[in-house]
Design an enzyme around this catalytic site. Structure first.
Site, PDB file in Angstrom:
ATOM      1  N   LEU A 206      15.980 -10.598  16.884  1.00 24.24           N
ATOM      2  CA  LEU A 206      15.218 -10.018  15.881  1.00 24.24           C
ATOM      3  C   LEU A 206      13.723  -9.709  16.796  1.00 24.24           C
ATOM      4  O   LEU A 206      13.086 -10.609  17.163  1.00 24.24           O
ATOM      5  CB  LEU A 206      14.778 -10.734  14.826  1.00 24.24           C
ATOM      6  CG  LEU A 206      15.975 -11.072  13.900  1.00 24.24           C
ATOM      7  CD1 LEU A 206      15.850 -12.190  12.855  1.00 24.24           C
ATOM      8  CD2 LEU A 206      16.550  -9.722  13.150  1.00 24.24           C
ATOM      9  N   HIS A 207      13.183  -8.505  16.890  1.00 21.15           N
ATOM     10  CA  HIS A 207      12.171  -8.237  17.559  1.00 21.15           C
ATOM     11  C   HIS A 207      11.386  -6.894  17.211  1.00 21.15           C
ATOM     12  O   HIS A 207      10.479  -6.649  17.551  1.00 21.15           O
ATOM     13  CB  HIS A 207      12.313  -8.328  19.107  1.00 21.15           C
ATOM     14  CG  HIS A 207      13.232  -6.978  19.456  1.00 21.15           C
ATOM     15  ND1 HIS A 207      14.422  -6.930  19.554  1.00 21.15           N
ATOM     16  CD2 HIS A 207      12.728  -5.554  20.104  1.00 21.15           C
ATOM     17  CE1 HIS A 207      15.013  -5.765  20.030  1.00 21.15           C
ATOM     18  NE2 HIS A 207      13.899  -5.183  20.201  1.00 21.15           N
ATOM     19  N   ARG A 208      11.882  -5.958  16.552  1.00 24.20           N
ATOM     20  CA  ARG A 208      11.330  -4.770  16.160  1.00 24.20           C
ATOM     21  C   ARG A 208       9.607  -4.775  15.589  1.00 24.20           C
ATOM     22  O   ARG A 208       9.902  -5.718  14.584  1.00 24.20           O
ATOM     23  CB  ARG A 208      12.396  -3.953  15.257  1.00 24.20           C
ATOM     24  CG  ARG A 208      13.663  -3.634  15.928  1.00 24.20           C
ATOM     25  CD  ARG A 208      13.463  -2.225  16.677  1.00 24.20           C
ATOM     26  NE  ARG A 208      14.689  -1.998  17.420  1.00 24.20           N
ATOM     27  CZ  ARG A 208      14.579  -0.944  18.286  1.00 24.20           C
ATOM     28  NH1 ARG A 208      13.854  -0.165  18.469  1.00 24.20           N
ATOM     29  NH2 ARG A 208      15.819  -0.655  18.892  1.00 24.20           N
ATOM     30  N   ASP A 281      18.229  -6.336  14.999  1.00 27.09           N
ATOM     31  CA  ASP A 281      17.488  -5.072  14.539  1.00 27.09           C
ATOM     32  C   ASP A 281      17.372  -4.427  16.225  1.00 27.09           C
ATOM     33  O   ASP A 281      17.028  -3.330  16.353  1.00 27.09           O
ATOM     34  CB  ASP A 281      16.232  -5.459  14.116  1.00 27.09           C
ATOM     35  CG  ASP A 281      15.162  -6.223  14.964  1.00 27.09           C
ATOM     36  OD1 ASP A 281      15.695  -6.625  16.211  1.00 27.09           O
ATOM     37  OD2 ASP A 281      14.138  -6.632  14.720  1.00 27.09           O
TER      38      ASP A 281
END
Length: 376
Positions: A206-208, A281
């Site tokens: 997860l990093h968006r 994501d």
């Protein structure tokens, strides 16, 4: 064109390396002179340097080391650094990959300097201009001289934007070339043992910006992820981007959440191959799980890779729906891609791209139809 033309590849982040490796290898087999510019957008060795070893990429001719920063600061540093390198090496073609800021900066620099460019992974659209990557995609495609599409929907998007068909080539997905090449090495057992993970686990990446940049969004996401961890232990290779925000929201406090440093290419795919579920994501992970047959829940309202839903194992979910979707995916068990795999995702995209570039360098401007016939 010079007698011995030069192709430079601009790479900045994990997905770039994975997509470029098959192209670099195939161009090398055709005797094309080439070099790699590593922008250092992913400055962590575990997010960049290890990929050169895992993917067999040659040492870069330049490493700009731009690191992180706001979009403006990072792109400005990339513009300055890339202009110097392009002027020094005077390439005949610059190849860019995907939708990161390094890609955008390289396209802008080359457009200003009159250097021809090719875009690998052209035509993908989420139709959400709130995503920085979507802006990068649109600008890059509008300025590129050669556009290599990974899926048929990309052709439609480019046509709708007025890109001449003579510039566009449907070649398949070079990221899948790298996956196929790595398959014999993808063994989950040693990675799971080294990490001390349980036999049955899920993976989350997860990093968006939309998920991690604001405290409110990060808190909502972490709450949903912790709910999933009550169903199955989670291994979370955490991206440098958003690490602090996710930690502040309590991700590392989950009793069934194991946060680990970023993994190399082979190690990460090995971990994914053995997972019961992937929550992500990331764009590339949607593609990789499609080919590996691993259920994937993408925590986004849209995707620029709809082929991973129509032909793969991917499903879009909101944070609120994530726990229930995870419960269903885990109950359904191992997944298989629905129907046929995406067209030309056959491990031969790199050679197709290389043949187009080689012909273009020689002045043989093959039409997409002619190139398709030749690449079979």
């Amino acid at each position: 064109m010079r007698e011995n033309p030069l192709v430079l590849h601009v790479l900045g982040a994990r997905p770039n390396f994975v997509k470029a490796a098959p192209v670099v290898r195939a161009l090398g087999e055709l005797g094309v002179r080439q070099g790699i510019i590593h922008t250092g957008q992913h400055y962590d060795a575990l997010m960049s340097d290890v990929f050169f070893a895992d993917l067999g990429l040659p040492e870069p001719v330049a490493n700009l080391g731009v690191g992180s920063g706001t979009h403006a600061k990072q792109t400005a540093a990339l513009l300055v650094g890339l202009e110097e390198v392009v002027l020094e090496h005077a390439p005949d073609l610059v190849v860019v990959y995907g939708d990161v800021n390094s890609t955008l900066a390289a396209i802008l620099v080359c457009a200003k300097l009159g250097v021809r460019t090719a875009h690998v992974e052209a035509g993908l659209r989420s139709f959400d201009r709130g995503m920085p990557e979507e802006v990068n995609r649109i600008v890059t495609d509008s300025l590129s001289d050669l556009l290599f599409a990974t899926s048929p929907d990309a052709l439609s998007h480019l046509a709708a934007e007025g890109v001449p068909a003579s510039k566009v080539h449907l070649v398949g997905n070079p990221m899948i070339d790298s996956l196929f090449a790595a398959l014999p090495s993808l063994d989950p057992a040693p990675v799971v043992a080294r990490l001390g993970a349980p036999e049955r686990y899920a993976v989350a990446t997860l990093h968006r910006p939309a998920n991690v940049d604001s405290p409110e969004a990060a808190a909502e996401l972490v709450s949903a992820v912790l709910e999933v961890s009550r169903q199955i232990p989670l291994v979370v290779p955490i991206h440098p981007r958003g690490r602090a925000r996710l930690a502040e929201a309590g991700l590392v406090d989950g009793p069934s959440v194991q946060v680990v440093d970023p993994l190399g290419y082979v190690d990460f795919l090995s971990l994914v191959r053995g997972a019961a579920l992937v929550v992500t994501d990331s764009g590339g992970v949607q593609e990789e799980t499609t080919m590996l047959g691993v259920p994937c829940l993408t925590v986004r309202p849209n995707t620029e890779r709809p082929v991973t839903i129509t032909h793969g194992t991917n499903r879009l979910v909101t944070p609120a729906l994530l726990p229930a979707a995870a419960e269903k995916a885990l109950a359904d068990g191992a997944s298989t891609p629905s129907g046929e795999l995406p067209p030309l995702w056959d491990g031969a995209a790199g050679p197709r791209i290389a043949r187009v570039i080689s012909a273009w360098l020689k002045g043989d401007n093959l039409s997409p139809a002619a190139q398709g016939a030749r690449s079979e």
